[in-house]
Design a protein around this motif. Structure first.
Motif, PDB file in Angstrom:
ATOM      1  N   ARG A 162     -22.504 -16.474   7.693  1.00 42.59           N
ATOM      2  CA  ARG A 162     -22.185 -17.887   7.597  1.00 42.59           C
ATOM      3  C   ARG A 162     -20.740 -17.988   7.140  1.00 42.59           C
ATOM      4  N   MET A 177     -23.967 -24.836   0.061  1.00 44.40           N
ATOM      5  CA  MET A 177     -24.613 -26.060  -0.420  1.00 44.40           C
ATOM      6  C   MET A 177     -25.192 -25.910  -1.810  1.00 44.40           C
ATOM      7  N   GLY A 178     -24.588 -25.037  -2.597  1.00 45.87           N
ATOM      8  CA  GLY A 178     -24.956 -24.978  -4.007  1.00 45.87           C
ATOM      9  C   GLY A 178     -26.114 -24.070  -4.348  1.00 45.87           C
ATOM     10  N   MET A 179     -26.501 -23.164  -3.455  1.00 49.16           N
ATOM     11  CA  MET A 179     -27.681 -22.348  -3.738  1.00 49.16           C
ATOM     12  C   MET A 179     -27.393 -20.972  -4.313  1.00 49.16           C
ATOM     13  N   CYS A 180     -26.221 -20.407  -4.041  1.00 49.50           N
ATOM     14  CA  CYS A 180     -26.054 -18.993  -4.395  1.00 49.50           C
ATOM     15  C   CYS A 180     -25.089 -18.753  -5.545  1.00 49.50           C
ATOM     16  N   VAL A 197     -21.568 -18.394   0.809  1.00 47.23           N
ATOM     17  CA  VAL A 197     -22.671 -17.941   1.663  1.00 47.23           C
ATOM     18  C   VAL A 197     -23.403 -19.156   2.244  1.00 47.23           C
ATOM     19  N   ASP A 198     -24.072 -19.912   1.386  1.00 48.88           N
ATOM     20  CA  ASP A 198     -24.834 -21.051   1.910  1.00 48.88           C
ATOM     21  C   ASP A 198     -23.965 -22.295   2.036  1.00 48.88           C
TER      22      ASP A 198
END
Ligand SMILES: Cc1cc2nc3c(=O)[nH]c(=O)nc-3n(C[C@H](O)[C@H](O)[C@H](O)COP(=O)(O)OP(=O)(O)OC[C@H]3O[C@@H](n4cnc5c(N)ncnc54)[C@H](O)[C@@H]3O)c2cc1C
Ligand SMILES: Cc1cc2nc3c(=O)[nH]c(=O)nc-3n(C[C@H](O)[C@H](O)[C@H](O)COP(=O)(O)OP(=O)(O)OC[C@H]3O[C@@H](n4cnc5c(N)ncnc54)[C@H](O)[C@@H]3O)c2cc1C
Ligand code: SF4
Ligand code: FES
Lengths: 471, 279
Positions: free
Chosen positions: B44, B216-219, B213-214
């Motif tokens: 990504r 959107m605040g996930m990793c 990576v994502d």
């Protein structure tokens, strides 16, 4: 194997049929599933241990109230197809639940046989049925005529998938918006292949698509569309929010931004979702050192530790600030982890990370803890022991100390009531403060379980259906 | 699946893409970015949106061919499809009438800077623009910038065109008063400009590009320290106060996967640079 002790009244087989597993020394270096599942004979033998209680206790332990003795009876009779149907009346994702539900805390905790020996392995039987069904051709059951109503589901985790399946079966047009490029939520990006093969998640998702559900991947709701836009301009009559608890927490200790320090989410997303274990065939890299430390004690910590081992780490150590008794991970997974050679260091917490000249972590300073009186969670609170600091060498640290709700929806939906922890406020049926907007799963409860998220999805689907039919 | 409508070389190894992505285009505002995945085995990667057309349903982005994914992307042909595009991500820029704004765009980020310059000019600002690159051949959009700017300066690292380096900015800051400064470009450049504007107290906004990576605040891989607090570049940014960012920390974190990135790129080239789009 199972022995028969002469006991008055019903003859109870005290020991459950063990589930075949890959040997620890083999499985610690591969990503194949650890538990291999019952054969037909094993499943029949285990099903025969059930006493078919007239007042079954197990059901009350099941968050979706599967008619457990009824499906076990059907297994005994060899009527697997009917048995699957029985399970699916209440649970649309049995292959997943059979693998990852904490049955020891739920149905099996209440099973009467458990009073004298091992409880009936309800989860393994559920898994057996689901796997058996996958080996034959499944027809999707859609039992209601189209209603002409349209529902948007946000998030393709267990909560969203369950709500979508139930609503589609009731005849509504359902569209799932998932921010990631693959559906499944934690089931694909969090729980590793060796515990829950991704092909199983895919099969369950395919089933839901067969029901007529439309899956839109790569849509971050709150950014691509907001909830008010979905309701006002995109023709949706209701919305279900199942966005989970996907935000990683850090400890806020010095050195946390050094190279080699991952949040568990980053580590698991790289490995599971992006398939870094197959780098460079897959493009997303991961670097695993020799001495891996995992901080935390839940399922997420166990999964991270066991993945690190499989990626080639020489030594993996879990550092947990409470003691063994308070470990929140599933017992079975703790045992699996220890069999594979993972070391647990209890009553310790990091205070600082030390880096090398290139900016990579090379050591971690910890402080010892002792247990004080219980805190609000009911577990005994860890208290640092003054002057007990020690240093351990490490080149990879995975921080698995908890995850909080994703705030994007909350911050882009005016009027949606949230708690101070950022979870969405709902009534017992999942209704939020906004008309036509429902929520369920980790976004409402905070980090919980697959089955509770599914239960919430089910309840909300029922409430949404009632709302739509009145509207 | 997102169709590539334009693949055009702006300068050596710098390409402009226009892609049909109506739902992304519909919501895009200046300052936002996308995450794209070329195909099934792809990673990504984040790219800043450099243009959008709500009516045509298209977005534009400009990228540097630096590693495996961007090189592979560069080989894709018009009419081919990118598997996933997620966006718009990140917070839009603050666009309002500030008065006099200094816009400094460097390298490939000149492209999204053009979007800012346009938006700032349209809201009534007087815009002074600086476009910078390593060498003169890598410059682009100079003429486009002139249309929307009161004044355009050019700078190159080697002095092959315009000023040599950015030191001339110090004189400019002494001579003229700016109400705001917007910088997009390599981290070292954003750091240098922020240090220059700080003594003058000019609010300075930088666009950070940590590894993501994502998106959107996930990793949390995109974490950066801003005013001593941990921020996630993807959801708290990508724009931050240039006077509060820990640039050195960011530079270190951007290099975390350098050996793996080199390996990936090298292997791909050795194998003849497959153009199967990750199939
Ligand atoms: C590593 C790990 C191991 C676990 N092990 C177990 C276990 O063994 N047993 C068990 O019962 N539980 C386990 N859990 C917990 C369990 O997985 C969760 O409780 C459950 O997945 C919650 O389901 P959900 O549907 O609420 O959310 P999630 O599964 O988190 O799914 C939410 C989905 O919503 C998407 N999303 C978020 N925001 C947006 C948005 N704005 N727009 C569109 N999509 C969005 C996300 O990308 C995600 O796909 C584990 C969790 C983790 C992380
Ligand atoms: C919010 C955001 C917006 C961005 N916008 C643009 C854009 O508009 N145009 C553009 O060309 N690039 C942009 N980037 C950088 C772009 O994402 C990377 O260049 C890309 O991921 C490289 O992928 P690759 O596989 O081709 O190269 P890799 O093999 O991953 O890397 C090759 C080289 O690029 C460097 N690199 C990798 N990631 C980054 C990064 N995040 N920032 C800076 N250098 C990096 C590596 O250190 C290495 O030297 C942006 C990054 C972010 C986070
Ligand atoms: S409680 Fe145990 S023995 Fe009784 S019906 Fe349930 S599974 Fe069977
Ligand atoms: S990129 Fe994962 S949190 Fe920002």
């Amino acid at each position: 194997m199972a022995e028969n002790k002469p006991k008055p009244k019903p003859k109870i087989q005290k020991e459950s049929v063990p589930i075949p597993k890959q040997k620890p020394e083999e499985r610690r270096r591969n990503f194949n599933e650890v538990a291999l599942g019952y054969t037909e004979e094993q499943a029949l033998a285990e099903a025969n241990r059930c006493l078919q209680c007239p007042k079954p206790q197990c059901i009350q332990g099941c968050p979706v109230e599967i008619e457990i003795p009824a499906f076990i009876k059907l297994i005994r009779e060899g009527k697997f197809e009917e048995a699957v149907k029985k399970v699916k009346e209440k649970n649309s994702l049995p292959a997943i639940c059979g693998r990852v539900c904490p049955q020891e805390e739920q149905c099996q905790k209440f099973c009467i046989v458990g009073k004298v020996g091992d409880p009936v392995s309800i989860g393994r039987l559920e898994r057996f049925l689901a796997d058996w069904e996958r080996s034959i051709d499944v027809k999707a059951l859609r039992d209601a005529p189209a209603t002409g109503k349209k529902v948007a589901i946000i998030g393709a985790g267990p909560a969203g998938l369950t709500a979508a399946a139930d609503l589609a079966r009731l005849g509504h047009k359902v569209v799932i918006f998932e921010a990631l490029h693959l559906p499944g939520g934690v089931l694909v990006y969090g729980i590793p292949e060796f515990r829950l093969p991704k092909s199983i998640v895919r099969a369950e998702v395919d089933y839901i698509v067969k029901l007529g559900v439309e899956l839109k991947l790569g849509y971050l709701i709150g950014r691509t569309f907001t909830i008010p836009e979905l309701l006002k301009y995109k023709g949706f009559d209701a919305v279900f929010i199942g966005t989970g608890a996907g935000l990683p927490q850090f400890m806020g200790v010095p050195g946390e931004n050094l190279g080699g320090i991952y949040s568990a989410n980053e580590f698991l997303i790289r490995v599971n979702l992006m398939k870094s274990y197959a780098f460079p065939a897959y493009d997303t890299p991961i670097r695993i050192g020799k001495h891996v430390v995992v901080i935390g004690g839940g399922n997420v910590a166990m999964d991270s530790a066991r993945s690190a081992l499989r990626l080639g780490a020489e030594q993996v150590c879990i550092v947990y600030r409470r003691s063994r008794d308070e470990l929140p991970a599933r017992k079975e997974e703790i045992e699996n982890a220890e069999e594979e050679g993972i070391i647990c260091k209890f009553l310790a917490a990091p205070t600082r990370f030390i880096g090398d000249e290139k900016g990579w972590v090379k050591a971690m300073e910890c402080i010892c803890m002792e247990l004080g009186p219980p805190d609000e969670s009911g577990r005994r609170r860890p208290v640092p022991v003054k002057g007990s600091e020690f240093v351990m060498d490490t080149d990879t640290v995975i921080v698995a100390i908890g995850r909080t709700p994703n705030p994007i929806i909350q911050s882009t939906t005016a009027g949606l009531e949230v708690t101070k922890w950022g979870t969405i406020v709902t009534d017992e049926n999942g209704k939020t403060s906004l008309e036509g907007v429902y929520a369920g799963g980790d976004i409402v409860t905070g980090e919980a379980t697959v089955i509770s998220a599914m239960g919430a999805g089910k309840k909300a689907a029922k409430a949404i259906h009632e709302y739509l039919m009145k509207k | 699946m997102y169709k590539i409508l334009t693949n055009k070389e702006l300068a050596p190894k710098i390409r402009l893409f226009e892609v049909y992505a109506p739902e992304v285009a519909e919501k895009t505002l200046p300052g936002q970015f996308i995450i794209l995945i070329i195909g099934e085995t792809g990673e990504r990667i984040p790219l800043t949106i450099a243009g959008y057309d709500h009516k045509k349903g298209t977005i534009k982005f400009v990228f540097n061919e630096v590693g495996k994914t961007t090189k592979q992307l560069g080989l894709m042909k018009e009419g081919e499809y990118i598997e996933t595009i997620t966006g718009p991500l990140g917070n839009p820029s603050e666009i309002k009438n500030f008065g006099k704004v200094l816009c400094v765009g460097g390298g490939v980020m000149i492209a999204p800077m053009f979007l800012q310059v346009q938006a700032l000019q349209k809201t009534g600002n007087k815009v002074t623009t600086v476009v910078g690159a390593r060498i003169k051949d890598l410059l682009f959009f100079e003429d486009e910038m002139k249309v929307y700017s009161d004044k355009v300066y050019v700078a190159t690292d080697d002095g092959s065109k315009g000023y040599k380096g950015l030191d001339f900015l110090k004189d400019l800051l002494f001579k003229e008063k700016f109400d705001r400064c917007v910088v997009m470009g390599p981290v070292v450049m954003m750091k240098a400009v922020s240090e220059m504007t700080k003594p003058f107290g000019i609010p300075t906004v930088v666009t950070l590009t940590p590894i993501m990576v994502d998106g959107m605040g996930m990793c949390g891989v995109c974490r950066v320290m801003v005013a001593g607090k941990m921020k996630f570049g993807c959801v708290d940014g990508p724009e931050f106060d240039g006077h509060a960012v820990d640039f050195d920390g960011l530079i270190k974190r951007q290099r975390l996967f350098l050996p793996e990135e080199r390996l990936s790129s090298l292997l791909w080239e050795k194998l003849g640079g497959c153009s199967c789009g990750g199939k």
